[in-house]
Design a protein around this motif. Structure first.
Motif, PDB file in Angstrom:
ATOM      1  N   GLY A  22      60.325  49.103  48.131  1.00 46.26           N
ATOM      2  CA  GLY A  22      60.764  50.711  47.828  1.00 46.26           C
ATOM      3  C   GLY A  22      61.073  50.900  46.446  1.00 46.26           C
ATOM      4  O   GLY A  22      61.871  51.568  45.763  1.00 46.26           O
ATOM      5  N   GLY A  23      60.077  50.679  46.085  1.00 49.33           N
ATOM      6  CA  GLY A  23      59.471  50.780  44.726  1.00 49.33           C
ATOM      7  C   GLY A  23      59.425  49.780  43.782  1.00 49.33           C
ATOM      8  O   GLY A  23      58.770  48.949  44.417  1.00 49.33           O
ATOM      9  N   TRP A  24      58.589  49.741  42.340  1.00 50.81           N
ATOM     10  CA  TRP A  24      58.012  49.024  42.017  1.00 50.81           C
ATOM     11  C   TRP A  24      59.029  48.028  41.602  1.00 50.81           C
ATOM     12  O   TRP A  24      59.344  47.601  41.384  1.00 50.81           O
ATOM     13  N   GLY A  25      58.085  46.399  42.105  1.00 53.75           N
ATOM     14  CA  GLY A  25      58.808  45.776  42.374  1.00 53.75           C
ATOM     15  C   GLY A  25      57.944  43.818  42.375  1.00 53.75           C
ATOM     16  O   GLY A  25      56.943  44.256  41.333  1.00 53.75           O
ATOM     17  N   LEU A  26      58.218  42.723  41.965  1.00 52.56           N
ATOM     18  CA  LEU A  26      58.087  41.287  41.560  1.00 52.56           C
ATOM     19  C   LEU A  26      56.466  41.690  42.488  1.00 52.56           C
ATOM     20  O   LEU A  26      54.993  41.634  41.841  1.00 52.56           O
ATOM     21  N   LEU A  27      56.494  41.905  43.823  1.00 54.60           N
ATOM     22  CA  LEU A  27      55.050  41.617  44.905  1.00 54.60           C
ATOM     23  C   LEU A  27      54.076  42.725  44.012  1.00 54.60           C
ATOM     24  O   LEU A  27      53.053  42.144  43.940  1.00 54.60           O
ATOM     25  N   SER A  28      54.497  43.933  43.931  1.00 52.36           N
ATOM     26  CA  SER A  28      53.534  45.008  43.313  1.00 52.36           C
ATOM     27  C   SER A  28      53.182  45.003  41.826  1.00 52.36           C
ATOM     28  O   SER A  28      52.129  44.852  41.835  1.00 52.36           O
ATOM     29  N   MET A  29      54.157  44.295  41.157  1.00 52.53           N
ATOM     30  CA  MET A  29      53.654  43.901  39.634  1.00 52.53           C
ATOM     31  C   MET A  29      52.706  42.953  39.864  1.00 52.53           C
ATOM     32  O   MET A  29      51.059  43.102  38.558  1.00 52.53           O
ATOM     33  N   ILE A  30      52.543  41.870  40.272  1.00 54.09           N
ATOM     34  CA  ILE A  30      51.974  41.089  40.049  1.00 54.09           C
ATOM     35  C   ILE A  30      50.407  41.087  41.138  1.00 54.09           C
ATOM     36  O   ILE A  30      49.207  40.387  40.432  1.00 54.09           O
ATOM     37  N   GLN A  31      50.553  41.629  42.241  1.00 52.54           N
ATOM     38  CA  GLN A  31      49.136  41.909  42.652  1.00 52.54           C
ATOM     39  C   GLN A  31      48.361  43.410  42.153  1.00 52.54           C
ATOM     40  O   GLN A  31      47.430  42.863  41.743  1.00 52.54           O
ATOM     41  N   LEU A  32      49.345  44.112  41.212  1.00 50.49           N
ATOM     42  CA  LEU A  32      48.534  45.061  39.762  1.00 50.49           C
ATOM     43  C   LEU A  32      48.127  44.400  38.860  1.00 50.49           C
ATOM     44  O   LEU A  32      47.024  44.611  38.206  1.00 50.49           O
ATOM     45  N   THR A  33      48.876  43.283  37.800  1.00 55.65           N
ATOM     46  CA  THR A  33      48.154  43.196  36.798  1.00 55.65           C
ATOM     47  C   THR A  33      47.224  41.998  37.049  1.00 55.65           C
ATOM     48  O   THR A  33      46.600  41.635  36.223  1.00 55.65           O
ATOM     49  N   THR A  34      47.115  40.801  37.858  1.00 59.49           N
ATOM     50  CA  THR A  34      46.010  39.878  38.674  1.00 59.49           C
ATOM     51  C   THR A  34      45.048  40.837  39.460  1.00 59.49           C
ATOM     52  O   THR A  34      43.686  40.437  38.793  1.00 59.49           O
ATOM     53  N   GLY A  35      45.560  41.987  39.490  1.00 58.75           N
ATOM     54  CA  GLY A  35      43.836  42.930  39.968  1.00 58.75           C
ATOM     55  C   GLY A  35      43.277  43.474  39.053  1.00 58.75           C
ATOM     56  O   GLY A  35      41.890  43.404  39.053  1.00 58.75           O
ATOM     57  N   VAL A  36      43.723  43.900  37.816  1.00 58.32           N
ATOM     58  CA  VAL A  36      43.154  44.238  36.700  1.00 58.32           C
ATOM     59  C   VAL A  36      42.260  43.460  35.659  1.00 58.32           C
ATOM     60  O   VAL A  36      40.967  43.371  35.192  1.00 58.32           O
ATOM     61  N   VAL A  37      42.983  42.007  35.745  1.00 55.75           N
ATOM     62  CA  VAL A  37      42.833  41.204  35.241  1.00 55.75           C
ATOM     63  C   VAL A  37      41.589  40.509  35.584  1.00 55.75           C
ATOM     64  O   VAL A  37      40.112  39.666  35.477  1.00 55.75           O
ATOM     65  N   ALA A  38      41.125  40.502  37.564  1.00 57.04           N
ATOM     66  CA  ALA A  38      40.726  39.667  37.972  1.00 57.04           C
ATOM     67  C   ALA A  38      38.902  40.122  37.600  1.00 57.04           C
ATOM     68  O   ALA A  38      37.683  39.083  37.959  1.00 57.04           O
ATOM     69  N   PRO A  39      38.034  41.295  37.617  1.00 57.53           N
ATOM     70  CA  PRO A  39      36.524  41.496  37.357  1.00 57.53           C
ATOM     71  C   PRO A  39      36.658  40.743  36.453  1.00 57.53           C
ATOM     72  O   PRO A  39      35.452  41.115  35.852  1.00 57.53           O
ATOM     73  N   LEU A  40      37.629  41.021  35.375  1.00 56.38           N
ATOM     74  CA  LEU A  40      36.885  39.773  33.510  1.00 56.38           C
ATOM     75  C   LEU A  40      35.920  38.931  34.383  1.00 56.38           C
ATOM     76  O   LEU A  40      34.801  38.182  33.971  1.00 56.38           O
ATOM     77  N   GLY A  41      36.587  38.038  35.802  1.00 56.16           N
ATOM     78  CA  GLY A  41      36.122  36.777  36.476  1.00 56.16           C
ATOM     79  C   GLY A  41      34.753  37.080  36.788  1.00 56.16           C
ATOM     80  O   GLY A  41      33.975  35.868  37.066  1.00 56.16           O
ATOM     81  N   PHE A  42      34.032  38.031  36.867  1.00 54.82           N
ATOM     82  CA  PHE A  42      32.872  38.726  37.101  1.00 54.82           C
ATOM     83  C   PHE A  42      32.035  39.063  35.795  1.00 54.82           C
ATOM     84  O   PHE A  42      31.110  38.230  35.971  1.00 54.82           O
ATOM     85  N   PHE A  43      32.562  39.702  35.448  1.00 55.81           N
ATOM     86  CA  PHE A  43      31.969  40.042  33.508  1.00 55.81           C
ATOM     87  C   PHE A  43      31.559  38.979  33.112  1.00 55.81           C
ATOM     88  O   PHE A  43      30.122  38.905  32.518  1.00 55.81           O
ATOM     89  N   PHE A  44      32.541  38.282  32.178  1.00 54.43           N
ATOM     90  CA  PHE A  44      31.785  36.997  31.620  1.00 54.43           C
ATOM     91  C   PHE A  44      30.643  35.871  32.439  1.00 54.43           C
ATOM     92  O   PHE A  44      30.179  36.156  31.719  1.00 54.43           O
ATOM     93  N   PRO A  45      31.196  35.480  33.457  1.00 56.67           N
ATOM     94  CA  PRO A  45      30.361  34.399  33.760  1.00 56.67           C
ATOM     95  C   PRO A  45      28.716  35.517  33.649  1.00 56.67           C
ATOM     96  O   PRO A  45      27.928  34.897  33.071  1.00 56.67           O
ATOM     97  N   LEU A  46      28.798  36.440  34.197  1.00 59.99           N
ATOM     98  CA  LEU A  46      27.306  37.874  34.280  1.00 59.99           C
ATOM     99  C   LEU A  46      26.599  37.772  32.750  1.00 59.99           C
ATOM    100  O   LEU A  46      26.017  37.596  32.831  1.00 59.99           O
ATOM    101  N   ALA A  47      28.056  38.382  31.791  1.00 56.12           N
ATOM    102  CA  ALA A  47      27.221  38.012  30.452  1.00 56.12           C
ATOM    103  C   ALA A  47      26.395  37.292  29.758  1.00 56.12           C
ATOM    104  O   ALA A  47      25.462  37.029  29.524  1.00 56.12           O
TER     105      ALA A  47
END
Length: 248
Positions: free
Chosen positions: A87-112
């Protein structure tokens, strides 16, 4: 923003999930990285692998650099659908958003790091290249836990959605919870060079990877259905006032 344009952007963002899936498979296939090398591989074996597959590894990194940015609209539309549950921005949606934004770094750094090893392998000693290869596999598999809270937040959202037709189906919620559990053993690759908890092991790599790809196929499908459901709900809300005015 017009409602039809907003929904179209949501659909395009959901389709990004399929782009990511195809990109990941193409990249790791090109780099001969779908099957990890053994943690006990000799330095000479690692040097030979880097020389033999140099072009493939660098092509893998190029594909991933071009593909991974599509993770962002994909993550955002997931949180927007979770926002409907809360029903609006809440704990679950914000956790998913923030962790999802960071997640690509888990590919970028090792591949570099792997790209740096394959870029000019002739100038580095076998020991240096072995250390860089170890860092790549340890980070790629060992840092998979970064996804745990992300997938658990999505799974929990499916359980707290009490509408007759949940935005995220219950089976998808369970799939997300199971995936989160299966990603946890990856944290133990730093302690093991062989067995199921090594970076090429059954528990740390094989089962979580297979489940991740199932989840990666299921998520865009679920999101596209959720956007379709949102479109129907918005259309019904518009119809009700019009019907009310007609009877007034």
């Amino acid at each position: 923003m017009r409602q039809d344009l907003y929904l179209r952007l949501e659909r395009l963002s959901a389709w990004c999930g399929f782009i990511l899936l195809v990109g990941f498979i193409a990249a790791f296939t090109a780099g001969h990285l779908l099957t990890p090398m053994s943690p006990t591989e000799s330095p000479d074996g690692i040097v030979a692998f880097l020389n033999d597959h140099r072009t493939g590894i660098l092509t893998c990194v190029v594909i991933m650099v071009l593909t991974v940015p599509f993770e962002y609209p994909y993550v955002v539309v997931t949180s927007l659908q979770m926002r409907r549950v809360e029903g609006g921005w809440g704990l679950l949606s914000m956790i998913q958003l923030t962790t999802g934004v960071v997640a690509p770094l888990g590919f970028f750094f090792p591949l570099a790091i792997l790209a740096a090893a394959a870029y000019r392998p002739e100038i580095h000693s076998a020991d240096v290249l072995s250390a860089m290869s170890d860092t790549f596999w340890l980070m790629l598999v060992g840092n998979a836990c970064i996804f745990v809270l992300q997938v658990w937040s999505i799974g929990y959202a499916s359980f707290v959605d009490h509408r007759s037709k949940p935005i995220f189906p219950r089976w998808y919620g369970w799939l997300s919870i199971v995936l989160g559990v299966l990603l946890i053993p990856g944290a133990f690759v730093y302690l093991h060079q062989s067995g199921p908890l090594a970076w090429d092991g059954l528990l740390a790599n094989v089962i979580p990877t297979a489940t991740y790809f199932v989840w990666k196929i299921a998520t865009p499908i679920v999101l596209l259905r959720a956007v379709k459901q949102e479109e129907t709900e918005l259309a019904e809300k518009e119809t009700v006032p019009e019907a009310h005015l007609a009877t007034s």
